[in-house]
Scaffold this motif. Sequence first.
Motif, PDB file in Angstrom:
ATOM      1  N   GLU A  61      29.088  71.385  78.703  1.00 48.03           N
ATOM      2  CA  GLU A  61      28.280  72.565  78.416  1.00 48.03           C
ATOM      3  C   GLU A  61      27.784  73.208  79.711  1.00 48.03           C
ATOM      4  OE1 GLU A  61      24.787  71.166  76.471  1.00 48.03           O
ATOM      5  OE2 GLU A  61      25.250  69.081  76.920  1.00 48.03           O
ATOM      6  N   ARG A  62      27.385  72.356  80.665  1.00 48.30           N
ATOM      7  CA  ARG A  62      26.880  72.902  81.910  1.00 48.30           C
ATOM      8  C   ARG A  62      27.977  73.637  82.667  1.00 48.30           C
ATOM      9  NH1 ARG A  62      23.072  68.637  81.573  1.00 48.30           N
ATOM     10  NH2 ARG A  62      24.641  67.069  82.047  1.00 48.30           N
ATOM     11  N   LEU A  63      29.161  73.054  82.675  1.00 47.63           N
ATOM     12  CA  LEU A  63      30.274  73.732  83.340  1.00 47.63           C
ATOM     13  C   LEU A  63      30.557  75.062  82.673  1.00 47.63           C
ATOM     14  CD1 LEU A  63      32.441  73.616  85.495  1.00 47.63           C
ATOM     15  CD2 LEU A  63      33.952  72.524  83.849  1.00 47.63           C
ATOM     16  N   GLN A 110      30.415  78.666  84.422  1.00 45.92           N
ATOM     17  CA  GLN A 110      31.575  79.549  84.367  1.00 45.92           C
ATOM     18  C   GLN A 110      31.184  80.930  83.824  1.00 45.92           C
ATOM     19  OE1 GLN A 110      34.664  77.351  82.516  1.00 45.92           O
ATOM     20  NE2 GLN A 110      36.252  78.870  82.890  1.00 45.92           N
ATOM     21  N   ARG A 111      30.383  80.912  82.768  1.00 39.62           N
ATOM     22  CA  ARG A 111      29.996  82.161  82.118  1.00 39.62           C
ATOM     23  C   ARG A 111      29.138  83.024  83.048  1.00 39.62           C
ATOM     24  NH1 ARG A 111      28.474  79.724  77.742  1.00 39.62           N
ATOM     25  NH2 ARG A 111      26.288  79.740  78.363  1.00 39.62           N
ATOM     26  N   VAL A 112      28.166  82.378  83.676  1.00 35.92           N
ATOM     27  CA  VAL A 112      27.270  83.134  84.552  1.00 35.92           C
ATOM     28  C   VAL A 112      28.024  83.687  85.755  1.00 35.92           C
ATOM     29  CG1 VAL A 112      25.279  82.986  86.087  1.00 35.92           C
ATOM     30  CG2 VAL A 112      25.213  81.874  83.861  1.00 35.92           C
ATOM     31  N   LEU A 138      43.270  84.510  86.629  1.00 33.55           N
ATOM     32  CA  LEU A 138      43.526  83.842  87.907  1.00 33.55           C
ATOM     33  C   LEU A 138      42.381  82.910  88.285  1.00 33.55           C
ATOM     34  CD1 LEU A 138      45.025  86.782  89.973  1.00 33.55           C
ATOM     35  CD2 LEU A 138      46.180  84.678  89.308  1.00 33.55           C
ATOM     36  N   ILE A 139      41.184  83.316  87.940  1.00 36.91           N
ATOM     37  CA  ILE A 139      39.994  82.570  88.336  1.00 36.91           C
ATOM     38  C   ILE A 139      39.792  81.335  87.471  1.00 36.91           C
ATOM     39  CG2 ILE A 139      37.477  82.683  88.257  1.00 36.91           C
ATOM     40  CD1 ILE A 139      37.699  85.534  89.305  1.00 36.91           C
ATOM     41  N   LYS A 140      40.107  81.474  86.205  1.00 38.76           N
ATOM     42  CA  LYS A 140      39.774  80.407  85.268  1.00 38.76           C
ATOM     43  C   LYS A 140      40.439  79.061  85.588  1.00 38.76           C
ATOM     44  CE  LYS A 140      39.257  79.541  80.350  1.00 38.76           C
ATOM     45  NZ  LYS A 140      39.818  79.793  79.016  1.00 38.76           N
ATOM     46  N   ALA A 159      16.698  87.101  80.937  1.00 39.11           N
ATOM     47  CA  ALA A 159      17.968  86.385  81.030  1.00 39.11           C
ATOM     48  C   ALA A 159      17.675  84.923  80.724  1.00 39.11           C
ATOM     49  CB  ALA A 159      18.570  86.520  82.430  1.00 39.11           C
ATOM     50  N   ALA A 160      18.641  84.249  80.106  1.00 36.51           N
ATOM     51  CA  ALA A 160      18.444  82.844  79.748  1.00 36.51           C
ATOM     52  C   ALA A 160      18.081  82.049  81.006  1.00 36.51           C
ATOM     53  CB  ALA A 160      19.705  82.286  79.102  1.00 36.51           C
ATOM     54  N   PRO A 161      17.192  81.052  80.875  1.00 38.01           N
ATOM     55  CA  PRO A 161      16.640  80.298  81.991  1.00 38.01           C
ATOM     56  C   PRO A 161      17.610  79.927  83.108  1.00 38.01           C
ATOM     57  CG  PRO A 161      15.672  79.527  79.966  1.00 38.01           C
ATOM     58  CD  PRO A 161      16.640  80.626  79.594  1.00 38.01           C
ATOM     59  N   PRO A 162      18.785  79.350  82.798  1.00 38.76           N
ATOM     60  CA  PRO A 162      19.557  78.899  83.965  1.00 38.76           C
ATOM     61  C   PRO A 162      20.202  80.040  84.741  1.00 38.76           C
ATOM     62  CG  PRO A 162      20.755  78.433  81.958  1.00 38.76           C
ATOM     63  CD  PRO A 162      19.449  78.998  81.539  1.00 38.76           C
ATOM     64  N   GLU A 163      20.341  81.202  84.116  1.00 40.36           N
ATOM     65  CA  GLU A 163      21.122  82.254  84.774  1.00 40.36           C
ATOM     66  C   GLU A 163      20.607  82.681  86.145  1.00 40.36           C
ATOM     67  OE1 GLU A 163      22.802  85.263  82.436  1.00 40.36           O
ATOM     68  OE2 GLU A 163      23.507  86.356  84.184  1.00 40.36           O
TER      69      GLU A 163
END
Lengths: 215, 215
Positions: free
Chosen positions: A195-197, A201-203, A100-102, B157-161
């Motif tokens: 990549e930033r997005l 998203q991952r974090v 739902l979030i994605k 944790a990786a820098p941006p996290e």
Amino acid sequence: MRRYPCGDDTRRRILETAIELFAHLGYPGASTRTIAHRAGVSLPALQYYFGGKPGLHRACIEYITEDVRARLDPPAERAQRALADGRLTRAQLLELLRSLIKPLLEGLASERPQSWALFFARAQIEQNDALDAIHERIGGRLVTLLTEIIGRLLGEAAPPEPRVRAVAIVAQIMLVGRARPMVLRSLGWPDFAEERLATLQRVLWRSIEASLGGP
Amino acid sequence: MRRYPCGDDTRRRILETAIELFAHLGYPGASTRTIAHRAGVSLPALQYYFGGKPGLHRACIEYITEDVRARLDPPAERAQRALADGRLTRAQLLELLRSLIKPLLEGLASERPQSWALFFARAQIEQNDALDAIHERIGGRLVTLLTEIIGRLLGEAAPPEPRVRAVAIVAQIMLVGRARPMVLRSLGWPDFAEERLATLQRVLWRSIEASLGGP
DNA sequence: GTCTATAGTCGGATAGAC
DNA sequence: GTCTATCCGACTATAGAC
């Protein structure tokens, strides 16, 4: 349902131009003259198609919400069926949540030039009809679904908690679209390129997952 | 620092009226006539005190950010000293985090009539100077501090996290002020009266705590 | 310092030709 | 159906009296 024999794509072009300008200049700031000029039509054309400036704005709201709703509907229905079916494992519930979030994150962040999100944000502050439309077509159903899923994930929790958490999750995601300049500045990023997005998203997902008790 | 011999509280009254009207009607929508009328002064008085409409708006931004900064400064300095001092337990780090978040939530949600939050939200979308001022005086420092605390809480944790998570936390809190009508509707609440605000605060904190690995 | 009166600009909407 | 030309209202800013 009206037909616009000669002007169906003219109508479209006016709408997309109007959304862009309403988003960037605000409702009072985007003059009908400018909109007509940028859309390559004459001023009275706006009157003809939409009856006036307020009508044009309402049509923009409809245009956007209809699109978002269409993108959100399939996963929402799938989730609803799954929830009705009975017992679900923790992993399955998290997967539903993610499904739902994605699309929400992707839709708000990358799909459209960003004007949609801005239009969204402005409308939410300035106009009340927009709020109604958004809540009725998108927000209400989404929050209800998330609340149901979160309620099951949290086990026994006082009634308002799952709903508050659902709203908080939506808020975290919306922030990508709504507070974009602020977020980019705070992160020191130039934009939300791929990549930033993906990182964002991952974090965010890891954080949401952890807040619900981990995987 | 200028003095306003005869008009120091006139200036104040104009500012507070202007904030209210800018918040409710937007920058283009709030006419200098209306502001002057509601503040009980004549139209040219605005020119005299603030040099024009843009100057008045800038002064409003300063007025608000200065107030918020003042409220946020004490816990921020305490946190900074604590972080510099060396090793901190998990509980101490969480307490620092909470001490930074709490005044923010209270300030945005209840202190001022809500006009400030709305002004904030509008300015963030419409004006770029406002964004600069907010980031420079408030957001930047806050996010940096939160990032530092979260970084320690998360271990490696990786820098941006940690930074992304800090921004996400601020977003969750800001949503009370920024998307108030939407949030209230989604929650089915009429307002953020005391008990409801306390509930919101409690749930959000529990969620944040859990997302960082629990107490 | 603070007001009244006004200049100059730009907005949305419409009338009427084609 | 779509355009050109125009109306009328509201806004910001300023000039000049007190």
